[in-house]
Design a protein around this motif. Structure first.
Motif, PDB file in Angstrom:
ATOM      1  N   HIS A  73      55.205  73.514  23.906  1.00 55.87           N
ATOM      2  CA  HIS A  73      55.427  74.643  23.006  1.00 55.87           C
ATOM      3  C   HIS A  73      54.350  75.729  23.139  1.00 55.87           C
ATOM      4  CE1 HIS A  73      52.341  73.061  20.512  1.00 55.87           C
ATOM      5  NE2 HIS A  73      53.043  72.584  19.495  1.00 55.87           N
ATOM      6  N   MET A  74      53.071  75.363  23.212  1.00 55.88           N
ATOM      7  CA  MET A  74      52.042  76.371  23.429  1.00 55.88           C
ATOM      8  C   MET A  74      52.020  76.885  24.873  1.00 55.88           C
ATOM      9  SD  MET A  74      50.809  77.279  20.639  1.00 55.88           S
ATOM     10  CE  MET A  74      49.616  78.421  21.338  1.00 55.88           C
ATOM     11  N   PRO A  75      52.219  76.023  25.892  1.00 61.48           N
ATOM     12  CA  PRO A  75      52.350  76.578  27.241  1.00 61.48           C
ATOM     13  C   PRO A  75      53.452  77.624  27.362  1.00 61.48           C
ATOM     14  CG  PRO A  75      51.932  74.239  27.390  1.00 61.48           C
ATOM     15  CD  PRO A  75      52.094  74.543  25.930  1.00 61.48           C
ATOM     16  N   ALA A  76      54.574  77.434  26.654  1.00 61.84           N
ATOM     17  CA  ALA A  76      55.645  78.425  26.692  1.00 61.84           C
ATOM     18  C   ALA A  76      55.183  79.746  26.078  1.00 61.84           C
ATOM     19  CB  ALA A  76      56.884  77.897  25.959  1.00 61.84           C
ATOM     20  N   PHE A  77      54.521  79.674  24.931  1.00 57.46           N
ATOM     21  CA  PHE A  77      53.977  80.873  24.300  1.00 57.46           C
ATOM     22  C   PHE A  77      53.024  81.591  25.240  1.00 57.46           C
ATOM     23  CE2 PHE A  77      55.478  81.991  20.419  1.00 57.46           C
ATOM     24  CZ  PHE A  77      55.398  81.058  19.409  1.00 57.46           C
ATOM     25  N   ILE A  78      52.113  80.824  25.827  1.00 51.39           N
ATOM     26  CA  ILE A  78      51.063  81.411  26.637  1.00 51.39           C
ATOM     27  C   ILE A  78      51.638  82.010  27.915  1.00 51.39           C
ATOM     28  CG2 ILE A  78      48.963  80.865  27.931  1.00 51.39           C
ATOM     29  CD1 ILE A  78      48.446  78.687  25.757  1.00 51.39           C
ATOM     30  N   LEU A  79      52.620  81.357  28.496  1.00 51.20           N
ATOM     31  CA  LEU A  79      53.243  81.897  29.701  1.00 51.20           C
ATOM     32  C   LEU A  79      53.914  83.236  29.410  1.00 51.20           C
ATOM     33  CD1 LEU A  79      55.114  79.953  32.418  1.00 51.20           C
ATOM     34  CD2 LEU A  79      56.221  81.947  31.447  1.00 51.20           C
ATOM     35  N   VAL A  80      54.638  83.330  28.300  1.00 53.30           N
ATOM     36  CA  VAL A  80      55.283  84.592  27.937  1.00 53.30           C
ATOM     37  C   VAL A  80      54.226  85.663  27.649  1.00 53.30           C
ATOM     38  CG1 VAL A  80      56.744  85.730  26.227  1.00 53.30           C
ATOM     39  CG2 VAL A  80      57.379  83.490  27.104  1.00 53.30           C
ATOM     40  N   ALA A  81      53.133  85.281  26.973  1.00 48.73           N
ATOM     41  CA  ALA A  81      52.053  86.233  26.712  1.00 48.73           C
ATOM     42  C   ALA A  81      51.454  86.743  28.018  1.00 48.73           C
ATOM     43  CB  ALA A  81      50.980  85.582  25.848  1.00 48.73           C
ATOM     44  N   GLY A  82      51.278  85.858  28.989  1.00 52.27           N
ATOM     45  CA  GLY A  82      50.767  86.282  30.283  1.00 52.27           C
ATOM     46  C   GLY A  82      51.719  87.219  31.004  1.00 52.27           C
ATOM     47  N   TYR A  83      53.021  86.961  30.866  1.00 55.05           N
ATOM     48  CA  TYR A  83      54.023  87.813  31.516  1.00 55.05           C
ATOM     49  C   TYR A  83      53.941  89.240  30.978  1.00 55.05           C
ATOM     50  CZ  TYR A  83      58.616  89.651  32.806  1.00 55.05           C
ATOM     51  OH  TYR A  83      59.637  90.438  33.292  1.00 55.05           O
ATOM     52  N   PHE A  84      53.785  89.396  29.672  1.00 54.03           N
ATOM     53  CA  PHE A  84      53.716  90.730  29.089  1.00 54.03           C
ATOM     54  C   PHE A  84      52.315  91.329  29.167  1.00 54.03           C
ATOM     55  CE2 PHE A  84      57.706  89.372  27.160  1.00 54.03           C
ATOM     56  CZ  PHE A  84      58.464  90.524  27.325  1.00 54.03           C
ATOM     57  N   SER A  85      51.357  90.578  29.681  1.00 51.10           N
ATOM     58  CA  SER A  85      50.004  91.105  29.851  1.00 51.10           C
ATOM     59  C   SER A  85      49.703  91.454  31.303  1.00 51.10           C
ATOM     60  CB  SER A  85      48.973  90.067  29.374  1.00 51.10           C
ATOM     61  OG  SER A  85      49.145  89.752  28.020  1.00 51.10           O
ATOM     62  N   ARG A  86      50.669  91.299  32.177  1.00 54.73           N
ATOM     63  CA  ARG A  86      50.390  91.414  33.612  1.00 54.73           C
ATOM     64  C   ARG A  86      49.960  92.818  34.029  1.00 54.73           C
ATOM     65  NH1 ARG A  86      55.661  91.757  32.529  1.00 54.73           N
ATOM     66  NH2 ARG A  86      57.041  93.125  33.738  1.00 54.73           N
TER      67      ARG A  86
END
Length: 387
Positions: A73-86
């Motif tokens: 659940h947190m890896p999913a959050f963090i992955l999406v956050a990284g995608y929008f921070s690229r």
């Protein structure tokens, strides 16, 4: 001999009107329902996982379910956050967004959680641990640090392997201090960097029918494996907040577990994203308020234990307690993500703070009237800031 000059072609009435009319502003970019749905479903799982914590000691099944959910659940959050921070590049408007959307809420909620927990524990200590994040606030600290390092990861040749190597070193190192929960910052870093490297077509691949069909059996197999592994491993590995030595294992076990858990978490995150609906639903709008739900639900979770909500006769039966806690957590987090809560607490969670920042300098130096031109800070997709 010269010809007579040609007269310009006559314009139609429509062309003349088009030249006279001012240019219409571009329509605002539509939010992608898929990412809002993913954020909402992930925050529901976060709240459920926290609600299950008081039930773990009495049930192997609950602990296995807890491990299964914590794996992604947190890896999913963090992955999406990284995608929008690229594309984060330190531009002034993005720095302002980082300060007002991450740093300021951290400081305010750090103060609020500190005094709230002291009241629960009946502790009058006046010490305010500004650099020791309270419980779930570690994510804001991590997101702030990760965002600042985006230019680095965009420069190196192999960003994900490098981030994974740093996470492995951190897991094997017992000397990393507790300030800012740097263990979690570094150990969760590979998921953020992975999110920076994925592209839109990768998410499109996960939304295909074949991916959805594979997600169900893989998820079921992972849940069964979690039940088998529950008495054989410490679920604290999924917290990513301690070294291998602190968990009673040799340093090399930290390296192996970092690689194994990363692979497991990425696989389950892909399964989770494959099952996320891409269309607008009744809960899509709640995905824009996940930061509110994340920051606020901790008060209810910690308070519910101290207030004796788990002590009733109805909660003595584990299946019943699991069902009740799951439903209450899902409903509660949905209310905390709702629009009325966002409107009420926006000055605290997403303050504007124009008084604090200098205005941007326009390219021409004026707005056509001799006055300095002030730009409104650009807003990022909430997925880039919030869980």
């Amino acid at each position: 001999m010269t010809g007579s000059p040609q007269s310009p072609p006559e314009r139609s009435a429509e062309q003349t009107m088009a030249l006279r009319l001012p240019k219409q502003p571009k329509a605002p970019k539509q939010r992608d329902a898929f990412f809002d749905n993913a954020k909402y479903l992930a925050i529901v799982l976060v709240a459920m996982g926290h609600a299950w914590e008081p039930l773990r000691a009495d049930s192997r099944a609950v602990t296995a379910l807890y491990m299964f959910v914590y794996a992604f659940h947190m890896p999913a959050f963090i992955l999406v956050a990284g995608y929008f921070s690229r594309n984060w590049d330190g531009r002034p408007d993005r720095v302002r967004r980082l300060i007002t959307g991450v740093l300021v809420p951290y400081v305010l909620f750090q103060i609020a959680y500190t005094y709230f927990l002291r009241r629960l524990d009946d502790n009058d200590d006046n010490y305010l641990p500004l650099f020791e994040p309270r419980w779930l606030l570690w994510f804001l600290v991590a997101l702030f640090i990760w965002r600042l390092t985006v230019p680095l990861w965009r420069t190196v040749r192999w960003p994900v392997p490098l981030a994974l190597a740093l996470a492995a070193v951190a897991t094997a190192s017992p000397t990393m201090g507790g300030d800012l929960q740097l263990q979690r910052v570094v150990q969760f870093l590979p998921f953020f960097v992975l999110g920076m490297t994925v592209r839109a077509e990768h998410f499109q691949m996960l939304r295909r029918r074949a991916a959805r069909l594979l997600a169900l059996p893989i998820g079921a197999a992972a849940a069964v494996f979690a039940y088998w592994a529950e008495p054989r491993m410490d679920y604290a590995w999924f917290y990513h907040r301690g070294s291998a030595q602190e968990l009673g294992e040799p340093w090399w076990a930290g390296v192996l577990m970092t690689l194994a858990i990363f692979g497991c978490s990425v696989l389950l995150t892909c399964c989770f994203l494959a099952l996320v609906p891409g269309r607008h639903g009744w809960f899509t709008a709640l995905g824009a308020g996940t930061l509110y739900g994340y920051l606020l639900h901790g008060f209810l979770i910690r308070g519910s234990v101290e207030w004796g909500w788990y002590d009733g006769e109805l909660m003595e039966n584990t299946p019943t307690a699991l069902l009740i806690s799951s439903v209450v957590a899902a409903v509660g987090i949905s209310l905390l993500c709702s629009t009325p809560v966002q409107r009420l607490l926006r000055p605290v969670v997403e303050p504007n703070m124009r008084w604090f920042f200098r205005p941007d300098e326009p390219k021409d130096g004026s707005n056509g009237k001799g006055d300095p031109q002030v730009k409104t800070p650009a807003t990022a997709h909430p997925a880039s800031t919030a869980p």
